[in-house]
Design a protein around this motif. Sequence first.
Motif, PDB file in Angstrom:
ATOM      1  N   ARG A  85      68.730 -14.674  45.148  1.00 25.42           N
ATOM      2  CA  ARG A  85      70.089 -14.952  45.636  1.00 25.42           C
ATOM      3  C   ARG A  85      70.453 -14.037  46.797  1.00 25.42           C
ATOM      4  O   ARG A  85      71.043 -14.472  47.790  1.00 25.42           O
ATOM      5  CB  ARG A  85      71.107 -14.795  44.508  1.00 25.42           C
ATOM      6  CG  ARG A  85      71.233 -16.010  43.624  1.00 25.42           C
ATOM      7  CD  ARG A  85      72.468 -15.935  42.736  1.00 25.42           C
ATOM      8  NE  ARG A  85      72.391 -14.853  41.768  1.00 25.42           N
ATOM      9  CZ  ARG A  85      71.836 -14.944  40.575  1.00 25.42           C
ATOM     10  NH1 ARG A  85      71.300 -16.073  40.193  1.00 25.42           N
ATOM     11  NH2 ARG A  85      71.819 -13.902  39.758  1.00 25.42           N
TER      12      ARG A  85
ATOM     13  N   ARG B 281      71.351 -15.266  50.595  1.00 29.35           N
ATOM     14  CA  ARG B 281      72.590 -14.893  51.293  1.00 29.35           C
ATOM     15  C   ARG B 281      72.275 -14.219  52.631  1.00 29.35           C
ATOM     16  O   ARG B 281      72.912 -14.488  53.637  1.00 29.35           O
ATOM     17  CB  ARG B 281      73.447 -13.980  50.423  1.00 29.35           C
ATOM     18  CG  ARG B 281      74.233 -14.689  49.359  1.00 29.35           C
ATOM     19  CD  ARG B 281      75.305 -13.793  48.750  1.00 29.35           C
ATOM     20  NE  ARG B 281      74.780 -12.561  48.215  1.00 29.35           N
ATOM     21  CZ  ARG B 281      74.421 -12.367  46.956  1.00 29.35           C
ATOM     22  NH1 ARG B 281      74.519 -13.359  46.098  1.00 29.35           N
ATOM     23  NH2 ARG B 281      73.969 -11.204  46.553  1.00 29.35           N
TER      24      ARG B 281
ATOM     25  N   ARG C 279      73.339 -15.660  56.284  1.00 33.31           N
ATOM     26  CA  ARG C 279      74.138 -14.887  57.243  1.00 33.31           C
ATOM     27  C   ARG C 279      73.437 -14.806  58.594  1.00 33.31           C
ATOM     28  O   ARG C 279      74.064 -14.941  59.642  1.00 33.31           O
ATOM     29  CB  ARG C 279      74.398 -13.485  56.706  1.00 33.31           C
ATOM     30  CG  ARG C 279      75.409 -13.458  55.587  1.00 33.31           C
ATOM     31  CD  ARG C 279      75.639 -12.067  55.045  1.00 33.31           C
ATOM     32  NE  ARG C 279      76.128 -11.177  56.059  1.00 33.31           N
ATOM     33  CZ  ARG C 279      75.884  -9.883  56.086  1.00 33.31           C
ATOM     34  NH1 ARG C 279      75.143  -9.325  55.149  1.00 33.31           N
ATOM     35  NH2 ARG C 279      76.385  -9.122  57.029  1.00 33.31           N
TER      36      ARG C 279
END
Length: 189
Positions: free
Chosen positions: A47, A51, A55
């Motif tokens: 995870r 992320r 980004r």
Amino acid sequence: MKVLHQSSRAKAFTLLEVIIVLAITALVLGAVYSLAQGTLVLADDVRRAERRDARIQAFTTFCEHLLAELPAAAVLNLTTTEEHGQYLTRLELEHVRSPFDETPDCRVALFTQGQPGGGMRLMLTCQDASVVLFEDLAQCEWRVLQPGTQQWAPFWSDGGTHPKLMKLMMAQAGGEASERVFWIVQTVR
């Protein structure tokens, strides 16, 4: 009577057998717990990596949008300085649209700042607004392709022209380094 006593004794568990069963059960439960804990840690790592990648992809899309159609009046300046063993870059674009609300004729700056204890943060400023984009960078360097030498350089200050290509080398702490190349197209209005 003696025969009866022996048959009842044979049906009961000894203390040693009970201890062995409890030890085996504890080992199995410990293995299951260890496996479950490892799975949870792996899921958290996945995870976190997703992320981080999202980004970086969003930032790449933002840079593509910002650099894809620079107005003819836009001025691009790139400077690189070294502080405490880190290369800190500052990319300034003048007379461009605001990335926040599309207001024309703004000054936008993307720059890195060193942080205490190492690492750096990437900041975006436009007019009076300032936003931290990344806090955990190990590397963030802009380069421009010099037209005369065809070499990547850490600076650009030719106010009359724009470079054709820019490269961003970026790595988050604990992540892999990546390079992205952006075409700069000057629009005429």
